[in-house]
Design an enzyme around this catalytic site. Structure first.
Site, PDB file in Angstrom:
ATOM      1  N   HIS A 146     -32.999 -25.367 -29.857  1.00 40.47           N
ATOM      2  CA  HIS A 146     -33.661 -26.022 -28.840  1.00 40.47           C
ATOM      3  C   HIS A 146     -35.056 -26.339 -29.111  1.00 40.47           C
ATOM      4  O   HIS A 146     -35.638 -25.583 -30.120  1.00 40.47           O
ATOM      5  CB  HIS A 146     -33.701 -25.097 -27.710  1.00 40.47           C
ATOM      6  CG  HIS A 146     -34.088 -25.657 -26.441  1.00 40.47           C
ATOM      7  ND1 HIS A 146     -35.499 -25.570 -26.096  1.00 40.47           N
ATOM      8  CD2 HIS A 146     -33.500 -25.817 -25.424  1.00 40.47           C
ATOM      9  CE1 HIS A 146     -35.455 -26.173 -24.889  1.00 40.47           C
ATOM     10  NE2 HIS A 146     -34.517 -26.163 -24.186  1.00 40.47           N
ATOM     11  N   ASP A 192     -33.692 -16.540 -30.731  1.00 35.84           N
ATOM     12  CA  ASP A 192     -33.627 -16.981 -29.598  1.00 35.84           C
ATOM     13  C   ASP A 192     -32.464 -16.854 -28.620  1.00 35.84           C
ATOM     14  O   ASP A 192     -31.413 -17.024 -29.136  1.00 35.84           O
ATOM     15  CB  ASP A 192     -33.692 -18.478 -29.779  1.00 35.84           C
ATOM     16  CG  ASP A 192     -33.724 -19.541 -28.376  1.00 35.84           C
ATOM     17  OD1 ASP A 192     -33.489 -18.759 -27.314  1.00 35.84           O
ATOM     18  OD2 ASP A 192     -33.643 -20.914 -28.371  1.00 35.84           O
ATOM     19  N   GLN A 251     -29.610 -18.125 -24.491  1.00 30.19           N
ATOM     20  CA  GLN A 251     -28.228 -18.253 -24.157  1.00 30.19           C
ATOM     21  C   GLN A 251     -27.233 -17.001 -24.403  1.00 30.19           C
ATOM     22  O   GLN A 251     -26.152 -17.410 -24.458  1.00 30.19           O
ATOM     23  CB  GLN A 251     -27.440 -19.696 -24.650  1.00 30.19           C
ATOM     24  CG  GLN A 251     -28.307 -20.857 -24.296  1.00 30.19           C
ATOM     25  CD  GLN A 251     -28.254 -21.284 -23.126  1.00 30.19           C
ATOM     26  OE1 GLN A 251     -27.365 -20.741 -22.307  1.00 30.19           O
ATOM     27  NE2 GLN A 251     -28.688 -22.258 -22.601  1.00 30.19           N
ATOM     28  N   LYS A 273     -31.805 -18.048 -16.261  1.00 28.87           N
ATOM     29  CA  LYS A 273     -30.604 -18.276 -16.831  1.00 28.87           C
ATOM     30  C   LYS A 273     -29.756 -17.178 -16.760  1.00 28.87           C
ATOM     31  O   LYS A 273     -28.428 -16.968 -17.090  1.00 28.87           O
ATOM     32  CB  LYS A 273     -30.585 -18.598 -18.267  1.00 28.87           C
ATOM     33  CG  LYS A 273     -31.194 -19.853 -18.555  1.00 28.87           C
ATOM     34  CD  LYS A 273     -30.980 -20.390 -20.259  1.00 28.87           C
ATOM     35  CE  LYS A 273     -32.045 -21.422 -20.785  1.00 28.87           C
ATOM     36  NZ  LYS A 273     -31.888 -22.817 -20.133  1.00 28.87           N
ATOM     37  N   CYS A 306     -32.359 -30.893 -24.750  1.00 29.31           N
ATOM     38  CA  CYS A 306     -33.706 -30.712 -25.681  1.00 29.31           C
ATOM     39  C   CYS A 306     -33.375 -30.189 -26.933  1.00 29.31           C
ATOM     40  O   CYS A 306     -33.620 -28.988 -27.541  1.00 29.31           O
ATOM     41  CB  CYS A 306     -34.170 -29.228 -24.619  1.00 29.31           C
ATOM     42  SG  CYS A 306     -35.077 -29.756 -23.140  1.00 29.31           S
TER      43      CYS A 306
HETATM   44  N1  C6P Z   1     -32.079 -24.657 -22.357  1.00 22.99           N
HETATM   45  C1  C6P Z   1     -30.535 -26.024 -21.404  1.00 22.99           C
HETATM   46  O1  C6P Z   1     -29.901 -26.855 -20.313  1.00 22.99           O
HETATM   47  P1  C6P Z   1     -36.745 -22.251 -20.937  1.00 22.99           P
HETATM   48  O2  C6P Z   1     -36.925 -23.685 -20.457  1.00 22.99           O
HETATM   49  O3  C6P Z   1     -38.015 -21.668 -21.521  1.00 22.99           O
HETATM   50  O4  C6P Z   1     -36.293 -21.301 -20.146  1.00 22.99           O
HETATM   51  O5  C6P Z   1     -35.493 -21.955 -22.306  1.00 22.99           O
HETATM   52  C2  C6P Z   1     -35.754 -22.699 -23.175  1.00 22.99           C
HETATM   53  C3  C6P Z   1     -34.540 -22.703 -24.220  1.00 22.99           C
HETATM   54  C4  C6P Z   1     -34.533 -21.985 -25.259  1.00 22.99           C
HETATM   55  N2  C6P Z   1     -33.493 -21.774 -25.998  1.00 22.99           N
HETATM   56  C5  C6P Z   1     -32.311 -22.168 -25.731  1.00 22.99           C
HETATM   57  C6  C6P Z   1     -31.162 -21.866 -26.714  1.00 22.99           C
HETATM   58  C7  C6P Z   1     -32.298 -22.830 -24.297  1.00 22.99           C
HETATM   59  O6  C6P Z   1     -30.770 -23.061 -24.281  1.00 22.99           O
HETATM   60  C8  C6P Z   1     -33.261 -22.879 -23.615  1.00 22.99           C
HETATM   61  C9  C6P Z   1     -32.945 -23.428 -22.336  1.00 22.99           C
HETATM   62  C10 C6P Z   1     -31.602 -25.403 -20.933  1.00 22.99           C
HETATM   63  O7  C6P Z   1     -29.693 -25.938 -22.458  1.00 22.99           O
HETATM   64  C11 C6P Z   1     -32.857 -25.927 -20.339  1.00 22.99           C
HETATM   65  S1  C6P Z   1     -33.420 -27.339 -21.526  1.00 22.99           S
END
Ligand code: C6P
Length: 409
Positions: free
Chosen positions: A123, A200, A203, A226, A365
């Site tokens: 991401h 990371d 997910q 999430k 992203c």
């Molecule tokens: N992915 C998706 O729809 P934030 O935005 O900081 O809460 O999370 C960022 C982020 C980092 N790593 C992974 C693997 C992610 O999936 C995400 C967020 C969302 O896939 C929003 S772009």
């Protein structure tokens, strides 16, 4: 087995209609999950009865707010099996966690000629902050490639992970492919060359039991929104000796021990990294989200999602012109990402929305991943503890309608 009907009753929004007479089918939890009443109520109760600033006042309310906020940290630490809640830093989201580590640990430890290792399936939150520090320090960012099936090509690892690698930062679960990466193995490989590791877990923590001690990673990041929690709160886990040695990220109130006109000294962990009045209600909400997930059971959630994912991949395979992206259900988290020949993913999402079905379309992203696949965008349905196979049937029926609208043969 989960009692999904009972779980659905915990989430008020799921009883809403997307449009008059059209029930909501929410298949976008990988972007942000829905919130159970327990979380909404915990935040409501906090504002109604305990609201005050934390760590500052001597009055009853401030003490109550501090206890609620710090108590949540303790429960979040237990949730990921962190040895010490001082190693659990509240941040705004996973994105802020990566920026924090890149800007503090990165600036202090990365120099000219050093290498930062990522993967091609990251991401942007786990790419851009490292590119920024690499550019500033004259370091190089390298990437572990992914294979055609959306799994990491680990044959490339020995050439990429060397004594020049300062940090290996990678996702536990891809937000596009859904691939569950072999985190323990990757951490061990990084350790063997003396590299620091950052996982990371945006997910993974919402969907499966995560134990930072078993993984052995140095840093781990995730977002509250999430995992049934509110927006505006996330976690950076870090090993104490690394956090102790890092300079602070932001300066201001709460993160200092002493301030004089000549200079300042820093507070102890975790507050050294928490400048200013924090997201108190959100911390309380995340603590309640963790309680909720614990009550349902992370292994039950993971098992339910695996059922949904295999069901979805099977059902979607029958849609003519649809190409699934990523590995088979046994190797992936709860996403089904696809393209439909002749229809832009945005058009798919727009037409599904008319049937009340919420999915995500775009590059999620993860532009480098899409660039390598040579597609500008994909469509992604993602599942959580409250989703059902009937909802997946509705998705498939609606996709058949999309094919008709576009007159696909
Ligand atoms: N992915 C998706 O729809 P934030 O935005 O900081 O809460 O999370 C960022 C982020 C980092 N790593 C992974 C693997 C992610 O999936 C995400 C967020 C969302 O896939 C929003 S772009």
């Amino acid at each position: 087995m989960l009692d999904v009907a009972k779980i659905r009753a915990d989430f008020p929004i799921l009883a809403d209609e997307a449009y008059p007479g059209v029930p909501l089918v929410y298949l976008d939890s990988a972007a942000s999950s829905q919130k159970p009443l327990a979380v909404i109520e915990a935040m409501n109760q906090y504002y109604r009865h305990s609201n005050a600033n934390v760590h500052r006042g001597i009055h009853r309310l401030s003490e109550e707010a501090t206890n609620a906020y710090e108590g949540a940290r303790e429960r979040i630490a237990r949730f990921i099996n962190a040895p010490d809640s001082a190693e659990v830093i509240y941040v705004r989201n996973a994105t802020e966690a990566f920026n924090l580590v890149a800007a503090t640990w990165g600036r202090a430890n990365i120099g000219p000629g050093d290498e930062i290792l990522l993967t091609e399936m990251e991401h942007h939150a786990n790419i851009v902050p490292w590119q920024m520090v690499a550019q500033e320090k004259g370091a190089t960012v390298r990437y572990v490639p992914f294979a055609a099936d959306g799994t990491l090509d680990l044959t490339a690892l020995p050439q990429l992970l060397t004594e020049r690698t300062k940090i290996f930062s990678f996702t536990a679960v891809s937000n596009v492919f859904g691939t569950i990466n072999p985190v323990t193995e990757l951490v061990a490989a990084a350790k063997a060359v003396g590299a620091v590791t950052m996982v990371d877990a945006a997910q993974s923590v919402p969907h499966m039991a995560v134990d930072v001690q078993a993984l052995g990673c140095d840093f781990l990041a995730f977002s509250g929104h999430k995992m049934c929690g509110p927006t505006g709160i996330g976690i950076l886990y870090g090993k104490r000796h690394l956090l102790e040695a890092m300079p602070p990220y932001m300066g201001g109130g709460d993160m200092i021990r002493r301030v004089t006109l000549e200079g300042s000294t820093w507070n102890e962990l975790p507050w050294k990294f928490e400048a200013g009045t924090p997201s108190i209600a959100e911390g309380v909400g995340l603590g309640t989200a963790v309680d909720y997930l614990n009550t349902v059971g992370m292994n039950n959630i993971h098992a339910h999602e695996q059922l949904l994912t295999s069901y979805a991949l099977e059902a979607l395979r029958d849609v003519k012109g649809l190409t699934l992206i990523g590995p088979p259900a046994t190797q992936k988290g709860s996403v089904a990402t696809f393209t439909l020949q002749g229809v832009h993913p945005h058009d798919i999402a727009e037409l599904l929305d008319k049937d009340g079905i919420a999915i995500r379309a775009g590059h999620h992203c993860a532009m480098p991943l899409h660039h390598k696949l040579r597609v500008p965008a994909t469509a992604r349905a993602s599942f959580y503890l409250y989703n059902t196979t009937q909802e997946i049937d509705q998705l498939v029926q609606s996709l058949e309608k999309v094919r008709k609208v576009f007159r696909l043969a």
